[in-house]
Design a protein around this motif. Structure first.
Motif, mmCIF file in Angstrom:
data_model
loop_
_atom_site.group_PDB
_atom_site.id
_atom_site.type_symbol
_atom_site.label_atom_id
_atom_site.label_comp_id
_atom_site.label_asym_id
_atom_site.label_seq_id
_atom_site.Cartn_x
_atom_site.Cartn_y
_atom_site.Cartn_z
ATOM 1 N N VAL A 58 -30.635 -135.902 -58.128
ATOM 2 C CA VAL A 58 -31.971 -136.865 -58.385
ATOM 3 C C VAL A 58 -32.394 -136.858 -59.672
ATOM 4 C CG1 VAL A 58 -34.202 -137.160 -57.695
ATOM 5 C CG2 VAL A 58 -32.468 -136.488 -55.891
ATOM 6 N N CYS A 59 -32.475 -135.740 -60.407
ATOM 7 C CA CYS A 59 -32.964 -135.505 -61.643
ATOM 8 C C CYS A 59 -32.119 -136.056 -62.740
ATOM 9 C CB CYS A 59 -33.260 -134.001 -62.131
ATOM 10 S SG CYS A 59 -33.845 -133.605 -63.791
ATOM 11 N N ARG A 60 -30.735 -135.943 -62.577
ATOM 12 C CA ARG A 60 -29.678 -136.859 -63.396
ATOM 13 C C ARG A 60 -29.837 -138.284 -63.323
ATOM 14 N NH1 ARG A 60 -25.816 -134.424 -61.594
ATOM 15 N NH2 ARG A 60 -25.355 -133.003 -63.291
ATOM 16 N N GLN A 61 -30.108 -138.568 -61.946
ATOM 17 C CA GLN A 61 -30.380 -140.134 -61.919
ATOM 18 C C GLN A 61 -31.601 -140.588 -62.537
ATOM 19 O OE1 GLN A 61 -29.101 -141.893 -58.132
ATOM 20 N NE2 GLN A 61 -27.491 -140.120 -57.800
ATOM 21 N N ILE A 62 -32.655 -140.049 -62.308
ATOM 22 C CA ILE A 62 -34.043 -140.124 -62.771
ATOM 23 C C ILE A 62 -33.796 -140.470 -64.379
ATOM 24 C CG2 ILE A 62 -36.303 -139.308 -63.598
ATOM 25 C CD1 ILE A 62 -36.206 -137.757 -60.899
ATOM 26 N N ARG A 63 -33.203 -139.663 -64.995
ATOM 27 C CA ARG A 63 -32.804 -139.803 -66.492
ATOM 28 C C ARG A 63 -32.114 -141.198 -66.847
ATOM 29 N NH1 ARG A 63 -36.786 -138.491 -67.870
ATOM 30 N NH2 ARG A 63 -37.423 -136.168 -68.287
ATOM 31 N N MET A 64 -31.353 -141.569 -65.879
ATOM 32 C CA MET A 64 -30.720 -142.933 -66.159
ATOM 33 C C MET A 64 -31.489 -144.022 -66.433
ATOM 34 S SD MET A 64 -27.256 -142.208 -63.705
ATOM 35 C CE MET A 64 -26.531 -143.775 -64.128
ATOM 36 N N VAL A 65 -32.734 -143.810 -65.591
ATOM 37 C CA VAL A 65 -33.641 -145.049 -65.427
ATOM 38 C C VAL A 65 -35.164 -144.790 -65.967
ATOM 39 C CG1 VAL A 65 -32.406 -145.849 -63.529
ATOM 40 C CG2 VAL A 65 -34.438 -144.333 -63.070
ATOM 41 N N SER A 66 -35.352 -143.534 -66.392
ATOM 42 C CA SER A 66 -36.719 -143.235 -66.656
ATOM 43 C C SER A 66 -36.811 -142.120 -67.734
ATOM 44 C CB SER A 66 -37.840 -142.760 -65.589
ATOM 45 O OG SER A 66 -38.946 -142.356 -65.787
ATOM 46 N N ASP A 67 -37.930 -142.216 -68.590
ATOM 47 C CA ASP A 67 -38.167 -141.243 -69.613
ATOM 48 C C ASP A 67 -39.360 -140.405 -69.093
ATOM 49 O OD1 ASP A 67 -37.370 -140.120 -72.054
ATOM 50 O OD2 ASP A 67 -38.902 -141.186 -72.953
ATOM 51 N N CYS A 68 -39.733 -140.689 -67.911
ATOM 52 C CA CYS A 68 -40.814 -139.679 -67.390
ATOM 53 C C CYS A 68 -40.737 -138.109 -67.624
ATOM 54 C CB CYS A 68 -41.261 -140.046 -66.282
ATOM 55 S SG CYS A 68 -40.068 -139.354 -64.881
ATOM 56 N N TYR A 69 -41.970 -137.501 -67.779
ATOM 57 C CA TYR A 69 -41.879 -136.208 -67.534
ATOM 58 C C TYR A 69 -41.437 -135.506 -66.178
ATOM 59 C CZ TYR A 69 -44.687 -136.289 -71.979
ATOM 60 O OH TYR A 69 -45.234 -136.552 -73.172
ATOM 61 N N VAL A 70 -40.716 -134.637 -66.064
ATOM 62 C CA VAL A 70 -39.937 -134.119 -64.833
ATOM 63 C C VAL A 70 -40.244 -132.606 -64.836
ATOM 64 C CG1 VAL A 70 -38.074 -133.716 -63.334
ATOM 65 C CG2 VAL A 70 -38.262 -136.096 -64.787
ATOM 66 N N ILE A 71 -40.864 -132.139 -63.755
ATOM 67 C CA ILE A 71 -41.335 -130.757 -63.618
ATOM 68 C C ILE A 71 -40.498 -130.357 -62.415
ATOM 69 C CG2 ILE A 71 -42.659 -128.771 -63.232
ATOM 70 C CD1 ILE A 71 -44.855 -130.200 -64.639
ATOM 71 N N VAL A 72 -39.493 -129.595 -62.613
ATOM 72 C CA VAL A 72 -38.813 -129.191 -61.225
ATOM 73 C C VAL A 72 -39.665 -127.842 -60.690
ATOM 74 C CG1 VAL A 72 -36.662 -127.755 -60.319
ATOM 75 C CG2 VAL A 72 -36.549 -129.774 -62.081
ATOM 76 N N LEU A 73 -39.579 -128.156 -59.078
ATOM 77 C CA LEU A 73 -40.276 -127.134 -58.379
ATOM 78 C C LEU A 73 -39.360 -126.426 -57.554
ATOM 79 C CD1 LEU A 73 -43.799 -128.956 -57.879
ATOM 80 C CD2 LEU A 73 -43.265 -127.360 -59.688
ATOM 81 N N SER A 74 -39.007 -125.215 -57.666
ATOM 82 C CA SER A 74 -37.739 -124.531 -56.758
ATOM 83 C C SER A 74 -37.937 -123.335 -56.371
ATOM 84 C CB SER A 74 -36.544 -125.029 -57.902
ATOM 85 O OG SER A 74 -35.531 -124.554 -57.044
ATOM 86 N N GLY A 75 -37.284 -122.830 -55.309
ATOM 87 C CA GLY A 75 -37.128 -121.566 -54.908
ATOM 88 C C GLY A 75 -36.182 -120.931 -55.553
ATOM 89 N N ARG A 76 -35.166 -121.546 -56.331
ATOM 90 C CA ARG A 76 -33.883 -120.906 -56.890
ATOM 91 C C ARG A 76 -34.573 -120.216 -58.200
ATOM 92 N NH1 ARG A 76 -30.198 -126.420 -56.689
ATOM 93 N NH2 ARG A 76 -30.359 -126.854 -54.492
#
Length: 249
Positions: free
Chosen positions: A66-84
């Motif tokens: 999903v993050c990879r595809q976001i970067r194809m269409v948007s330059d927004c800030y992305v904060i990953v929230l994960s249990g990993r």
């Protein structure tokens, strides 16, 4: 009047999504919650958000994709929230374009601080006032009036966020562009990995090592070599950092 910022919360846990949404709404965002990757990508294309919080564990599409595809269409800030929690997961998340990585469980106060830190970072590739960009010169020695920086075969336009190699535009992620712009603005100067972390990521997130810088620079150099295989503008200075050599061949 300043336009209201838009946020998309990508979270399949309804309670967690509601809590994050309430926090961002209180901070002045217009928030939409998406519980699947497919729904998130549709909303992001439609609303052009300023911020996305992204859970990596989604019922349909892995959050990394999903993050990879976001970067194809948007330059927004992305904060990953994960249990990993493994460092490799953080590095993968940052490599595909996330701006920050927050491990669950986290406090809403910490998330608020991370968001604030991201929005203190310029959305364009503007350099700090203490590090002015060099003035480009044309072949006849006159100062160029546009905002291009770089050298003969490699030029950047920070305002348009455009990179040309031998006259051809190459596609860079935001992080790759910012790394290159910072190095190009300091030609011939060795920039430490820690300095690149502070300048480009500009966030409270501190990875377990500076290896994330090497990961992004490796991708950047690969793209530059693909466009101009006989040039190597970015030099690794072992044990210190990296240097941009504008005349190196």
């Amino acid at each position: 009047m300043i336009d209201q910022r838009i946020a998309v919360v990508v979270e399949d846990d309804r309670d967690a999504g509601d809590a994050i949404s309430a926090l961002l709404t209180q901070a002045g965002f217009d928030v939409t919650i998406a519980q699947t990757g497919t729904a998130a990508l549709a909303v992001i294309r439609e609303t052009a958000p300023d911020l996305v919080t992204l859970d990596l564990t989604l019922p349909d599409i892995d959050g990394v994709e999903v993050c990879r595809q976001i970067r194809m269409v948007s330059d927004c800030y992305v904060i990953v929230l994960s249990g990993r929690t493994a460092e490799v997961d953080r590095l993968i998340g940052l490599e595909v374009g996330a701006d920050d990585y927050l491990v669950k469980p986290f406090s809403l106060r910490e998330l608020q601080a991370r968001v604030a830190a991201l929005f203190r970072r310029p959305r364009s590739a503007e350099m700090p006032a203490t590090e002015p960009l060099p003035v480009p010169v044309s072949a006849d020695g006159a100062a160029d009036q546009d905002s291009q920086i770089g050298c003969e075969d490699l030029s950047l336009n920070p305002e348009a966020r455009e990179v040309l190699v031998a006259g051809e535009e190459i596609d860079l992620t935001r992080t790759e562009f910012d790394l290159l712009a910072h190095l190009v603005s300091n030609p011939g100067i060795v920039v430490a990995r820690e300095a690149l972390l502070r300048a480009v990521w500009a966030t409270e997130f501190v990875p377990d090592s500076t290896h994330v810088v090497d990961v992004h620079l490796a991708n950047l150099r690969r793209k530059l070599r693909a466009a101009a295989s006989d040039n190597e503008w970015i030099r690794t200075i072992r044990g210190v950092g990296f240097r941009f050599d504008p005349c190196c061949d």
